[in-house]
Design a protein around this motif. Structure first.
Motif, PDB file in Angstrom:
ATOM      1  N   SER A   1       0.854  -1.187   0.000  1.00 12.91           N
ATOM      2  CA  SER A   1       0.000   0.000   0.000  1.00 12.91           C
ATOM      3  C   SER A   1       0.888   1.234   0.000  1.00 12.91           C
ATOM      4  O   SER A   1       1.857   1.310   0.751  1.00 12.91           O
ATOM      5  CB  SER A   1      -0.934  -0.011   1.210  1.00 12.91           C
ATOM      6  OG  SER A   1      -0.213  -0.109   2.415  1.00 12.91           O
ATOM      7  N   VAL A   2       0.569   2.184  -0.844  1.00 14.55           N
ATOM      8  CA  VAL A   2       1.443   3.335  -1.092  1.00 14.55           C
ATOM      9  C   VAL A   2       0.833   4.596  -0.511  1.00 14.55           C
ATOM     10  O   VAL A   2      -0.358   4.869  -0.704  1.00 14.55           O
ATOM     11  CB  VAL A   2       1.686   3.515  -2.608  1.00 14.55           C
ATOM     12  CG1 VAL A   2       2.614   4.697  -2.861  1.00 14.55           C
ATOM     13  CG2 VAL A   2       2.273   2.249  -3.208  1.00 14.55           C
ATOM     14  N   PHE A   3       1.658   5.368   0.188  1.00 11.60           N
ATOM     15  CA  PHE A   3       1.247   6.698   0.635  1.00 11.60           C
ATOM     16  C   PHE A   3       2.114   7.719  -0.079  1.00 11.60           C
ATOM     17  O   PHE A   3       3.349   7.661  -0.002  1.00 11.60           O
ATOM     18  CB  PHE A   3       1.412   6.845   2.147  1.00 11.60           C
ATOM     19  CG  PHE A   3       0.946   8.179   2.667  1.00 11.60           C
ATOM     20  CD1 PHE A   3      -0.397   8.420   2.881  1.00 11.60           C
ATOM     21  CD2 PHE A   3       1.851   9.208   2.914  1.00 11.60           C
ATOM     22  CE1 PHE A   3      -0.848   9.651   3.341  1.00 11.60           C
ATOM     23  CE2 PHE A   3       1.424  10.440   3.369  1.00 11.60           C
ATOM     24  CZ  PHE A   3       0.069  10.669   3.583  1.00 11.60           C
ATOM     25  N   PRO A   4       1.505   8.682  -0.793  1.00 10.28           N
ATOM     26  CA  PRO A   4       2.294   9.659  -1.553  1.00 10.28           C
ATOM     27  C   PRO A   4       2.863  10.739  -0.641  1.00 10.28           C
ATOM     28  O   PRO A   4       2.235  11.776  -0.415  1.00 10.28           O
ATOM     29  CB  PRO A   4       1.279  10.229  -2.554  1.00 10.28           C
ATOM     30  CG  PRO A   4      -0.037  10.088  -1.854  1.00 10.28           C
ATOM     31  CD  PRO A   4       0.060   8.852  -1.008  1.00 10.28           C
ATOM     32  N   GLY A   5       4.032  10.528  -0.115  1.00 13.54           N
ATOM     33  CA  GLY A   5       4.620  11.443   0.846  1.00 13.54           C
ATOM     34  C   GLY A   5       5.462  12.519   0.213  1.00 13.54           C
ATOM     35  O   GLY A   5       5.785  12.486  -0.982  1.00 13.54           O
ATOM     36  N   ALA A   6       5.854  13.480   1.039  1.00 15.82           N
ATOM     37  CA  ALA A   6       6.758  14.536   0.581  1.00 15.82           C
ATOM     38  C   ALA A   6       8.146  13.983   0.306  1.00 15.82           C
ATOM     39  O   ALA A   6       8.916  14.556  -0.472  1.00 15.82           O
ATOM     40  CB  ALA A   6       6.834  15.640   1.640  1.00 15.82           C
ATOM     41  N   THR A   7       8.480  12.832   0.928  1.00 17.16           N
ATOM     42  CA  THR A   7       9.804  12.231   0.745  1.00 17.16           C
ATOM     43  C   THR A   7       9.784  11.069  -0.235  1.00 17.16           C
ATOM     44  O   THR A   7      10.791  10.368  -0.367  1.00 17.16           O
ATOM     45  CB  THR A   7      10.359  11.740   2.095  1.00 17.16           C
ATOM     46  OG1 THR A   7       9.454  10.776   2.659  1.00 17.16           O
ATOM     47  CG2 THR A   7      10.548  12.884   3.062  1.00 17.16           C
TER      48      THR A   7
END
Length: 708
Positions: free
Chosen positions: A661-667
């Motif tokens: 599962s992917v979270f679109p983070g700032a990093t």
């Protein structure tokens, strides 16, 4: 006797006199169809292979001759169609359908029904198909009919109440006293619960203890699915992909088909194939038609998966897709233009839905998407942040702390956590913990068997064995090397030359590239260390590849911006046209036209927060430059780490239960592996005379084509 016509030209025909009318009516026989093209015809005199003499023939070919293969009368003649139908069940047919036994049995039953006529055949086919092809594991209640109802209900209640570990123990206790097929069903239920409890080790032990020969067909498929999930939890996505290919999806009950599609999406996501992952989630959306809440969560996950492509890649991907997947890509691009909720994105979404009326996107998808990007903290959450205020990590701690505060201030959620900071050991009473930052402190936590509450450490321990409730998030430079290898491999290059400083830092970044490159199947064609900062560093490194190593087709460069410019200049003068990729150490985020011209053509990987020049929301780097001067310094990326740590903390445990599962983070695009390590998918950029620009992929060297 009149000739019998048949569109297939030849067929078996049977006279009505050989079957007593007391058994089957004349009208049934006149309409029945035999297996393999046969038919009952009242006008014919015998059962034979009859060919139409008047059938049209192709030009230049002689007409077909009628064979006289009449079947003699005898006791076996009445049962001939039954024997013909039953051949579907013989071993020689079973070999063709070994992977789908339930289809084989159903086929045999239906053939038998065809042979005995439409009315009797229909009744017999229904009855026999129920007996031949029914698998009790498809209906867990039927497989578990012999299990005490009260004890089973208690175990299921534990699972539904969010206590999967206790549910697994209850299932195993019931399995110890059960017989097949109930025993296998209960053991498989325990495996599923242990996986939900993130206890992959015990789940693997229980799965290995299941006696495979006593499993039903569907139970075997379920066991294969759990084997694939265990492989993914251990970090082996390729093994998981191979295991998934052996699963007959049609034999799984609905709740396991849901699990299978999520697993396939996870495998594709971890392998850097967001479009493939989105296709699995799109199929899952169709399976969840009757569950609005689950559909909303799945559609949000689909968009978050696609958002890892970046704005430019999304626009290109939309042009190459068709059907509803194109709509999902368009939506991901639309939402990417609005980093925060507001009237503008709501209006844009409603206009998009009006233009795409048949698309399955839910009416409240916009609200669900931005709620997922918000903090996501339950009401009354006590968040403790453990960061140093001085010493070796004092400056880094200050930047992360500022990022956490900014993320909380910008959180549009109604339930913001109560925020407390500490510079010493974590205090008791918190619901979630962010920190520590010091590597030694993280290693000490990793040595424990379990932690009381979910803890997001901001470094990685030396010991990589998993600890319950401990998750490790770091901006490790090794991640950049692995990402660089992935991008170079995706471009079709297969033989890499390495240029790196001859010191500990150079080896630290080169080793993970070398390791990842070999895992992918690549070859290291050349390695050339250079003395960092020396007067002839550039010439020494360039000379090693002048003329370029004939077997190399890409260069991985470890250098700061100054050394990188000198080395690239020497390579250009030597006539090298190989693509070069580096880590983020070549870019500090400042606007520097002279540097950009010197590094033009160089690829590098970096976090989205440093590269996104279009965002202007409160947490964007463009906006923060005016209020936070330090976001342009050497520690700027730690500010983005603070933003992501605030957003990851409330969802990290859930992400661990759903690998991929992917979270679109700032990093970067963030995922959690089986060991609790947060993995980052970085973005690719390329220097141009006007500054860095995002790229979807590297271009192969001039005169070369991408490898398959």
């Amino acid at each position: 006797m009149p000739a019998t016509t048949d569109p297939q030209d030849c067929r078996w025909v049977w006279p009505p006199r050989i079957v007593p009318t007391s058994l089957l009516s004349h009208s049934l026989l006149s309409r029945a169809t035999l297996p393999y093209g046969g038919a009952f015809e009242p006008e014919t005199a015998m059962l034979r292979k009859s060919c139409n003499r008047d059938a049209p023939t192709a030009p230049g070919k002689a007409p077909k001759k009628t064979p006289s293969a009449a079947i003699p009368w005898g006791p076996g003649r009445l049962l001939w169609p039954v024997r013909r139908a039953s051949q579907c069940l013989e071993p020689r047919f079973a070999r063709r359908s070994a992977r789908h036994p339930e289809r084989l049995l159903a086929r045999g039953c239906l053939k038998l029904g065809q042979a005995l006529g439409p009315v009797l055949g229909l009744a017999l086919a229904v009855a026999l198909q129920a007996g031949c092809a029914s698998d009790p594991a498809r209906d867990p209640r039927r497989a578990l009919a012999t299990v005490p109802a009260d004890a089973l209900a208690a175990a299921e209640a534990l699972q539904q109440d969010g206590k999967p570990a206790a549910a697994a123990a209850a299932y195993l206790e019931l399995a110890a006293a059960a017989q097949a097929p109930a025993r296998g069903q209960l053991q498989l239920a325990a495996v599923a619960s242990l996986l939900d409890a993130a206890n992959a080790a015990e789940a693997g032990a229980v799965l290995a203890d299941i006696h495979q020969p006593e499993l039903t067909g569907t139970q075997r498929q379920s066991a294969r699915l759990f084997s694939a999930e265990l492989a993914l939890r251990r970090g082996n996505s390729q093994q998981a992909r191979t295991a998934l290919k052996r699963v007959n999806q049609g034999a799984l009950p609905k709740h396991l088909r849901v699990r299978s599609l999520r697993l396939q999406a996870a495998v594709d996501g971890l392998d850097g194939q967001p479009l493939q992952a989105a296709r699995s989630l799109e199929a899952l959306d169709r399976l969840l038609r009757d569950d609005h809440a689950a559909r909303l969560d799945n559609q949000v996950a689909l968009l978050l998966t696609l958002s890892s492509l970046g704005p430019e890649d999304l626009r290109e991907a939309a042009a190459g897709q068709r059907g509803s997947l194109r709509g999902w890509v368009e939506l991901a691009a639309l939402f990417a233009q609005h980093p925060a909720p507001g009237p503008g994105v709501t209006a844009d979404y409603q206009r998009w839905r009006a233009r795409n009326g048949g698309h399955p996107a839910l009416a409240n998808l916009s609200e669900g998407y931005f709620a997922a990007l918000a903090g996501g903290y339950p009401a009354g959450t006590d968040l403790l942040v453990w960061l140093p205020e001085d010493g070796r990590y004092g400056g880094a701690g200050a930047m992360i702390r500022a990022g956490i505060r900014a993320a909380r201030d910008a959180d549009p959620g109604a339930d913001r956590p109560r925020l407390r900071f500490t510079s010493g050991a974590a205090e008791t009473g918190a619901d979630l913990v962010i920190g520590p930052l010091d590597k030694q402190a993280v290693t000490e936590l990793a040595g424990r068997a379990a932690l009381a509450v979910p803890t997001l450490a901001l470094n990685r321990s030396s010991d990589h064995s998993p600890t319950s409730n401990l998750f490790q998030f770091a901006l490790a430079p090794e991640d950049e090397s692995r990402n660089a290898a992935d991008y170079a491999w995706a471009a079709g290059t297969r033989r890499a030359a390495l240029i790196y400083p001859d010191d500990g830092f150079g080896e630290r970044l080169t080793a993970p590239f070398r390791r990842q490159w070999r895992i992918l199947g690549g070859e290291i064609a050349d390695e050339r260390p250079y003395a960092p900062g020396g007067p002839s560093a550039d010439a020494m490194a360039a000379a090693a590849l002048v003329p370029p190593a004939p077997s190399a087709d890409v260069i991985f460069l470890v250098a700061g911006s100054a050394d990188a410019g000198a080395i690239l200049d020497q390579l250009r003068q030597a006539g090298s046209r190989l693509p070069v990729i580096a880590t983020s150490h070549v870019y500090n985020g400042d606007q520097a036209p002279e540097r950009d011209r010197a590094l033009a053509g160089l690829y590098f990987v970096d976090i989205p927060w440093m590269l996104d020049q279009e965002r202007t929301d409160a947490l964007s780097r463009n906006a923060l430059r005016r209020t936070q001067p330090k976001v342009q310094g050497s520690l700027a990326r730690l500010y983005a780490m603070g933003i992501d740590s605030y957003r990851l903390a409330p969802r990290i445990a859930g992400m661990a239960r759903l690998p991929g599962s992917v979270f679109p983070g700032a990093t970067g695009g963030l995922t959690v592996d089986a060991g609790g390590l947060v993995q980052r998918r970085l973005q690719l950029a390329q220097f141009t005379p006007r500054g860095p620009v995002l790229r979807q992929a590297m271009a192969p060297a001039a005169g070369q084509t991408s490898a398959p």
